[in-house]
Write a protein that holds these residues in place. Structure first.
Motif, PDB file in Angstrom:
ATOM      1  N   LEU A  84      -4.437  56.682 -51.623  1.00  0.00           N
ATOM      2  CA  LEU A  84      -5.336  57.410 -50.719  1.00  0.00           C
ATOM      3  C   LEU A  84      -4.602  57.790 -49.435  1.00  0.00           C
ATOM      4  N   TYR A  85      -3.786  56.874 -48.932  1.00  0.00           N
ATOM      5  CA  TYR A  85      -3.010  57.155 -47.721  1.00  0.00           C
ATOM      6  C   TYR A  85      -2.020  58.287 -47.972  1.00  0.00           C
ATOM      7  N   PHE A  86      -1.303  58.215 -49.080  1.00  0.00           N
ATOM      8  CA  PHE A  86      -0.322  59.263 -49.402  1.00  0.00           C
ATOM      9  C   PHE A  86      -0.993  60.624 -49.529  1.00  0.00           C
TER      10      PHE A  86
ATOM     11  N   PHE B 258       2.957  53.540 -60.344  1.00  0.00           N
ATOM     12  CA  PHE B 258       2.532  52.180 -60.039  1.00  0.00           C
ATOM     13  C   PHE B 258       2.298  52.071 -58.524  1.00  0.00           C
ATOM     14  N   ILE B 259       1.211  52.668 -58.081  1.00  0.00           N
ATOM     15  CA  ILE B 259       0.858  52.714 -56.666  1.00  0.00           C
ATOM     16  C   ILE B 259      -0.578  52.222 -56.523  1.00  0.00           C
ATOM     17  N   GLU B 260      -0.791  51.263 -55.615  1.00  0.00           N
ATOM     18  CA  GLU B 260      -2.139  50.740 -55.399  1.00  0.00           C
ATOM     19  C   GLU B 260      -3.064  51.850 -54.881  1.00  0.00           C
TER      20      GLU B 260
ATOM     21  N   VAL C 298       8.161  55.849 -52.229  1.00  0.00           N
ATOM     22  CA  VAL C 298       7.539  56.947 -51.489  1.00  0.00           C
ATOM     23  C   VAL C 298       7.537  56.641 -49.998  1.00  0.00           C
ATOM     24  N   MET C 299       7.212  55.399 -49.642  1.00  0.00           N
ATOM     25  CA  MET C 299       7.140  55.019 -48.235  1.00  0.00           C
ATOM     26  C   MET C 299       8.479  55.192 -47.538  1.00  0.00           C
TER      27      MET C 299
END
Length: 342
Positions: free
Chosen positions: A287-289, A280-282, A256-257
């Motif tokens: 929250l940032y996304f 599988f995203i912390e 994504v980044m």
């Protein structure tokens, strides 16, 4: 509150997913087993991994045992079938193999304790669960193993419960944050578009990401072996009229980044994954996304029916049960929160 009432007759295969080991999955399972018995119905049990042993083989702590009534159904590995304390009639020796032998389906001949270890793949667990239904189980309970939230996948179960507890963190607020995050993923909306459903089938068949344009054009990324590490390749394939990115496998932070750092209008693009267990995203990255406008949907919704809590941790510390339940309920107003230890 009767947990079983949340499922009715619509959801027969129910997975119990733990935020961590010792989060209360087995206590929740025993609670459901008792409720099924009280209704004079037949329960079937199986597991991804191993469960029901007296002592946790990893943490060396005592564990609650899985207790079944006479006439219950079990799908478990050969070695564990022989280790179970209750006598069982063998109904079928399946073709599914595990490290502990073939998976055997049996019926208990008395009340007693069992050890459960089923297949390790989603497809095999689903087939075994359906076999248990065919042998007469009104409900099948699937116990998820350590870090195997994949047992919540709609490919396995019709609905699920999420078990959390003090074991997640010594800080109750952190445990609440992590639990609410997982619950929010499990409640992601499914796509409602025949065009995107068709694109999903293409992506799943080819096991490749697919880029979908506004006019319905679909670009299959044949040169990409997996979406993991392929964020830059995906970004290069995106055009001005791209509306969706279909990911048939896992979605990770870096993918994504890489896209949002390259594509100017990334907030006009929807990411679609199979279901929430493929994300599988912390938490902090998620929250940032969400804050910058990234949109993620799923092809198949998970039916999360409740959160069960265990305020005690094997390390000896515990939460105030009432405060823990209230903290979760204040942020998950649409889900029942049940302290199974009570």
């Amino acid at each position: 509150m009767a947990l079983l009432d949340l499922f009715g007759s619509e959801y027969r295969i129910i997975s119990i997913v733990g935020m961590a080991k010792n989060a209360g999955k087995t206590v929740t399972m025993n609670h459901l087993i008792d409720e099924v018995a009280e209704k004079s119905l037949c329960v079937g049990v199986t597991s991804i991994g191993r469960d029901g042993e007296r002592q946790d083989i990893v943490t060396k702590t005592d564990k609650p045992l899985i207790h079944l009534r006479k006439g219950s159904l079990v799908a478990t590995a050969e070695m564990l079938f022989n280790l179970s304390e209750v006598k069982m009639e063998i109904l079928e020796v399946t073709a599914f193999h595990t490290a502990m032998g073939r998976v055997i389906i049996g019926r208990t001949l008395s009340d007693g304790f069992v050890q459960v270890g089923g297949p390790t793949t989603n497809r095999a667990i689903r087939e075994v669960s359906e076999k248990l239904c065919a042998y007469g189980a009104n409900y099948v309970l699937v116990d998820g193993a350590l870090d195997r939230t994949s047992s919540a996948s709609p490919a396995i179960s019709d609905a699920c419960l999420l078990s959390t507890g003090a074991v997640v963190s010594r800080d109750m607020n952190k445990a609440v944050d992590q639990t609410i995050y997982r619950a929010s993923l499990f409640q992601l909306n499914a796509v409602e578009s025949s065009m995107l459903e068709e694109a999903w089938e293409i992506a799943e068949t080819n096991r490749k990401p697919v880029i979908v344009s506004k006019d319905g054009r679909k670009k299959i990324l044949f040169d990409v072996s997996t979406a993991i590490g392929a964020g830059k390749a995906i970004a290069e394939a995106i055009e001005e009229d791209t509306t969706s990115i279909i990911i048939p496998g896992a979605l990770v932070t870096q993918t994504v980044m890489d896209v949002i750092q390259t594509v100017r209008d990334f907030w006009n693009i929807t990411w679609i994954v199979g279901d929430a267990t493929k994300i599988f995203i912390e938490h902090k990255d998620w929250l940032y996304f969400m804050r910058i406008g990234v949109i993620v949907k799923v092809r198949y919704e998970i039916k999360l029916k409740a959160i069960t809590v265990n305020p005690y941790a094997p390390a000896g510390y515990f939460y105030d049960s009432e405060l823990f339940v209230k903290a979760l309920q204040s942020r998950a107003t649409d889900l029942p929160i049940v302290d199974v230890m009570r």
